[in-house]
Motif scaffolding. Structure first.
Motif, PDB file in Angstrom:
ATOM      1  N   VAL A 211     -29.916  20.877   1.336  1.00 44.91           N
ATOM      2  CA  VAL A 211     -29.771  19.444   1.547  1.00 44.91           C
ATOM      3  C   VAL A 211     -28.881  19.215   2.765  1.00 44.91           C
ATOM      4  O   VAL A 211     -27.751  19.707   2.813  1.00 44.91           O
ATOM      5  N   ALA A 212     -29.388  18.481   3.750  1.00 41.53           N
ATOM      6  CA  ALA A 212     -28.643  18.239   4.989  1.00 41.53           C
ATOM      7  C   ALA A 212     -27.750  17.005   4.854  1.00 41.53           C
ATOM      8  O   ALA A 212     -28.214  15.931   4.473  1.00 41.53           O
ATOM      9  N   TYR A 213     -26.467  17.200   5.184  1.00 50.85           N
ATOM     10  CA  TYR A 213     -25.479  16.116   5.149  1.00 50.85           C
ATOM     11  C   TYR A 213     -24.950  15.841   6.551  1.00 50.85           C
ATOM     12  O   TYR A 213     -24.737  16.768   7.335  1.00 50.85           O
ATOM     13  N   SER A 214     -24.700  14.578   6.824  1.00 52.35           N
ATOM     14  CA  SER A 214     -24.116  14.194   8.110  1.00 52.35           C
ATOM     15  C   SER A 214     -22.588  14.279   8.047  1.00 52.35           C
ATOM     16  O   SER A 214     -21.991  14.421   6.971  1.00 52.35           O
ATOM     17  N   HIS A 215     -21.950  14.164   9.206  1.00 50.40           N
ATOM     18  CA  HIS A 215     -20.483  14.102   9.279  1.00 50.40           C
ATOM     19  C   HIS A 215     -19.970  12.923   8.448  1.00 50.40           C
ATOM     20  O   HIS A 215     -19.000  13.063   7.686  1.00 50.40           O
ATOM     21  N   ASN A 216     -20.598  11.766   8.596  1.00 47.07           N
ATOM     22  CA  ASN A 216     -20.153  10.584   7.856  1.00 47.07           C
ATOM     23  C   ASN A 216     -20.356  10.719   6.353  1.00 47.07           C
ATOM     24  O   ASN A 216     -19.530  10.246   5.567  1.00 47.07           O
ATOM     25  N   ALA A 217     -21.453  11.342   5.934  1.00 53.13           N
ATOM     26  CA  ALA A 217     -21.702  11.491   4.502  1.00 53.13           C
ATOM     27  C   ALA A 217     -20.678  12.419   3.860  1.00 53.13           C
ATOM     28  O   ALA A 217     -20.293  12.229   2.703  1.00 53.13           O
ATOM     29  N   LEU A 218     -20.217  13.434   4.600  1.00 55.80           N
ATOM     30  CA  LEU A 218     -19.216  14.360   4.069  1.00 55.80           C
ATOM     31  C   LEU A 218     -17.823  13.731   4.095  1.00 55.80           C
ATOM     32  O   LEU A 218     -17.170  13.590   3.053  1.00 55.80           O
ATOM     33  N   ALA A 219     -17.349  13.370   5.274  1.00 50.55           N
ATOM     34  CA  ALA A 219     -15.994  12.837   5.396  1.00 50.55           C
ATOM     35  C   ALA A 219     -15.889  11.439   4.806  1.00 50.55           C
ATOM     36  O   ALA A 219     -14.841  11.048   4.289  1.00 50.55           O
ATOM     37  N   GLY A 220     -16.994  10.680   4.876  1.00 54.83           N
ATOM     38  CA  GLY A 220     -16.992   9.335   4.337  1.00 54.83           C
ATOM     39  C   GLY A 220     -17.297   9.309   2.859  1.00 54.83           C
ATOM     40  O   GLY A 220     -16.420   9.150   2.018  1.00 54.83           O
ATOM     41  N   GLY A 221     -18.564   9.492   2.520  1.00 53.54           N
ATOM     42  CA  GLY A 221     -18.975   9.391   1.125  1.00 53.54           C
ATOM     43  C   GLY A 221     -18.271  10.372   0.208  1.00 53.54           C
ATOM     44  O   GLY A 221     -17.671   9.990  -0.806  1.00 53.54           O
ATOM     45  N   ARG A 222     -18.325  11.667   0.557  1.00 51.56           N
ATOM     46  CA  ARG A 222     -17.652  12.662  -0.290  1.00 51.56           C
ATOM     47  C   ARG A 222     -16.131  12.522  -0.196  1.00 51.56           C
ATOM     48  O   ARG A 222     -15.419  12.748  -1.170  1.00 51.56           O
ATOM     49  N   GLY A 223     -15.641  12.153   0.972  1.00 53.04           N
ATOM     50  CA  GLY A 223     -14.207  11.913   1.098  1.00 53.04           C
ATOM     51  C   GLY A 223     -13.734  10.759   0.231  1.00 53.04           C
ATOM     52  O   GLY A 223     -12.629  10.785  -0.321  1.00 53.04           O
ATOM     53  N   ASN A 224     -14.564   9.729   0.084  1.00 54.46           N
ATOM     54  CA  ASN A 224     -14.221   8.591  -0.766  1.00 54.46           C
ATOM     55  C   ASN A 224     -14.226   8.959  -2.247  1.00 54.46           C
ATOM     56  O   ASN A 224     -13.607   8.263  -3.058  1.00 54.46           O
ATOM     57  N   THR A 225     -14.924  10.029  -2.613  1.00 49.40           N
ATOM     58  CA  THR A 225     -14.892  10.488  -3.994  1.00 49.40           C
ATOM     59  C   THR A 225     -13.522  11.038  -4.355  1.00 49.40           C
ATOM     60  O   THR A 225     -12.999  10.801  -5.448  1.00 49.40           O
ATOM     61  N   LEU A 226     -12.906  11.772  -3.416  1.00 49.62           N
ATOM     62  CA  LEU A 226     -11.592  12.353  -3.674  1.00 49.62           C
ATOM     63  C   LEU A 226     -10.466  11.340  -3.523  1.00 49.62           C
ATOM     64  O   LEU A 226      -9.436  11.434  -4.210  1.00 49.62           O
ATOM     65  N   ALA A 227     -10.640  10.347  -2.658  1.00 48.57           N
ATOM     66  CA  ALA A 227      -9.554   9.420  -2.316  1.00 48.57           C
ATOM     67  C   ALA A 227      -8.870   8.781  -3.531  1.00 48.57           C
ATOM     68  O   ALA A 227      -7.631   8.723  -3.579  1.00 48.57           O
ATOM     69  N   PRO A 228      -9.596   8.275  -4.547  1.00 45.92           N
ATOM     70  CA  PRO A 228      -8.914   7.630  -5.675  1.00 45.92           C
ATOM     71  C   PRO A 228      -8.102   8.600  -6.530  1.00 45.92           C
ATOM     72  O   PRO A 228      -7.335   8.163  -7.385  1.00 45.92           O
ATOM     73  N   LEU A 229      -8.270   9.901  -6.315  1.00 46.53           N
ATOM     74  CA  LEU A 229      -7.567  10.891  -7.125  1.00 46.53           C
ATOM     75  C   LEU A 229      -6.297  11.393  -6.445  1.00 46.53           C
ATOM     76  O   LEU A 229      -5.623  12.302  -6.951  1.00 46.53           O
ATOM     77  N   LEU A 230      -5.951  10.806  -5.281  1.00 49.72           N
ATOM     78  CA  LEU A 230      -4.764  11.207  -4.538  1.00 49.72           C
ATOM     79  C   LEU A 230      -3.618  10.238  -4.805  1.00 49.72           C
ATOM     80  O   LEU A 230      -3.831   9.052  -5.031  1.00 49.72           O
ATOM     81  N   ARG A 231      -2.396  10.768  -4.769  1.00 49.89           N
ATOM     82  CA  ARG A 231      -1.200   9.927  -4.916  1.00 49.89           C
ATOM     83  C   ARG A 231      -0.781   9.422  -3.535  1.00 49.89           C
ATOM     84  O   ARG A 231      -0.779  10.181  -2.560  1.00 49.89           O
TER      85      ARG A 231
END
Length: 559
Positions: A211-231
């Protein structure tokens, strides 16, 4: 100059939507290396990676990545090319991620342990121009094996061997590439909506899906998945128990480092003792793994010298987490336990740090597993009714949003099967949305066991059996049967000193109110642990084969 988008990475999401997500702030709209480089400039001495070889700073890691990028360019890698990476969780694997991104090329990581034939399939279907592989890992000489098979890969220009020992014939030494002069290197600046990484997913096909992912899909979409779990104000320090080369591991270089400026703590191979030692020694804020790994760690905790402290969250994916393990882990590790629902195909959802579903505090009698509310910065989720399905029944989960991948690679038939008009992704998962908008995951379409024409969801049965006092871990699979077509087998790892029987399991399901047609009719006791795939997920296919061998269909009896 913007690198051209190769035709094999055609984006199946309308460009207007991609631009809208970036405009709304859901994506950083920068390529991965540029994001990492900004972190390196802001805090060059911050720790980027900790592995068995020690610590490396952002500045040191950047130097290695630029040298490697220069060496790869000299070996013939160009912007838009695919570079395979088959390395364990090490600093070299992270440097390879960044070097390929800096070239404007596309990285294809796949875990060590995958055989040469499967590696050739991945490299061939993706048209890879180079591959970086371990000279030797746990007795397997990946680089030598791939060099011997390179004649079957006409697009491949270079096999690069990483690690100590002699360099196999036909390979370039990674050490030489890392010694190149990078002073004149100029990073590419690819369009952030073009391909950056190919995620490999096991799936149900004969060959692994890519499955091909773009820079934005990784840093953006997947990055937004981790963001709420950070202090707030605390740099994440993430211990990865899963391979960085897995889909789950894509939250390593692209997300933890480039997007959030944190540190990676890496194990080249998971064992429960090594994981506990790493937690005590390196004090991570987050541990990323699968439920099986946490259960194995919990079994070792009574013998540990210290109790882990300072964790923000255990982030667990790959399979559903039962309430008993959730509560035990929360007490033992003193942190939030987050069960992440997601896949390489383009969906992620979780309940956040406060979205815990501990059975003691928040009894939940609804169907399936409640996994949280979809977040617009990750993906929107809808439920597509199944053919003949009634209102209110589970349907197929479909998703679309900033993390949606571009397309499947080398498999147009998968794009036809799993992608719909407007860029939606069919996940193959069964689920439903609560009245409050929370997603419930009920199971997998492909895992459904059909007994005498009636459908049984293994996930539903597993969820009920997980509260049995004698069971540490359970997975249910179908075994062939000449009369009923299939029968349900429960594959059980018992708690220490316990030996549950089939009658006990069915009695427990009676008390839980599960109708008897869904009860397991076979019991396979697994005395060690449930098997895992090379990507660290529970290996349902291996269990299915084992159960079928244990209960051959010609011996099956009608019940």
């Amino acid at each position: 100059m913007t690198a051209p988008l190769p035709s094999r990475f055609h984006d199946l999401v309308p460009a207007t939507l991609r631009r809208a997500w970036a405009t709304e702030g859901h994506c950083p709209d920068l390529d991965l290396y540029a994001l990492f480089r900004a972190r390196r400039i802001a805090d060059p001495h911050a720790t980027a990676v900790i592995d068995a070889g020690g610590e490396v700073s952002y500045a040191e890691l950047d130097h290695r990545a630029r040298c490697l990028a220069t060496g790869l360019a000299e070996a013939g890698v160009c912007p838009g090319d695919v570079v395979g990476v088959q390395l364990p969780n090490t600093q070299e694997a992270v440097a390879a991620d960044l070097a390929v991104a800096a070239l404007g090329a596309v990285v294809l990581p796949f875990p060590v342990g995958r055989g040469g034939r499967e590696a050739v399939s991945l490299l061939g279907r993706s048209g890879a121009r180079a591959v970086i592989a371990a000279s030797a890992h746990r007795g397997v000489e990946h680089a030598r094996e791939l060099a011997g098979l390179s004649g079957e890969l006409p697009a491949l220009r270079a096999v690069i061997a990483a690690g100590p020992g002699p360099v196999p014939d036909g390979c370039l030494p990674l050490a030489d590439l890392l010694r190149t002069d990078a002073t004149a290197f100029t990073p590419a600046r690819p369009d952030p909506d073009t391909a950056a990484r190919i995620l490999v997913s096991s799936g149900s096909e004969a060959e692994p899906k890519m499955v091909a992912y773009s820079h934005n899909a990784l840093a953006g979409g997947r990055g937004n998945t981790l963001a709420p779990l950070l202090r707030d104000g605390i740099r994440p320090r993430c211990l990865f128990l899963v391979p960085l080369a897995s889909a789950f591991g894509s939250s390593g270089t692209a997300v933890t480092l480039a997007r959030h400026g944190g540190s990676l703590v890496l194990l080249d191979r998971f064992t429960p003792d090594a994981a506990l030692e790493a937690i005590l020694a390196h004090r991570p804020t987050h541990v990323l793994g699968v439920p099986t790994m946490v259960r194995m760690m919990l079994d070792r905790l009574p013998d540990a010298r210290e109790t882990p402290a300072g964790l923000t969250a255990l982030i667990l994916g790959g399979s559903a987490l039962d309430a008993a393990t959730h509560d035990e882990a929360r007490r033992a590790f003193g942190c939030a336990v987050v069960n992440l629902y997601g896949s390489a195909d383009g969906v992620n959802c979780h309940g956040g740090l406060t979205g815990q579903s501990a059975a003691d505090d928040h009894p939940d009698s609804g169907p399936g597993i409640k996994v949280g509310r979809p977040v617009p910065g990750v993906c929107e989720i809808r439920i597509a009714p199944l053919p003949g399905g009634a209102a209110g029944e589970p349907g197929e989960i479909v998703a679309r949003g900033p993390m949606t991948p571009l397309c499947y690679v080398g498999a147009p038939e998968l794009n036809m099967r799993y992608r719909t008009a407007g860029g939606w992704v069919r996940t193959g998962d069964l689920g439903m949305l609560d009245a409050d908008g929370a997603l419930r995951v009920v199971g997998r379409l492909k895992d459904i066991v059909i007994r005498g024409g009636a459908n049984i969801s293994p996930a539903e049965v597993e969820g009920e059996l997980s509260s049995h006092p004698d069971i540490r871990e359970v997975m249910c699979v179908g075994v062939p049967d000449p009369l009923m077509g299939e029968r349900l087998a429960a594959c059980v790892v018992p708690r220490a000193g316990r030996k549950p029987g089939l009658e006990s399991l069915c009695g427990h399901l009676d008390t839980r109110g599960l109708e008897r047609r869904k009860h397991p009719e076979r019991l396979l006791l697994v005395t060690d642990e449930l098997p895992l795939t090379p990507a660290g997920k529970p290996d349902r296919a291996a269990l299915r084969e084992r159960a079928a061998a244990e209960f051959p269909s010609d011996h099956a009896q009608a019940v």
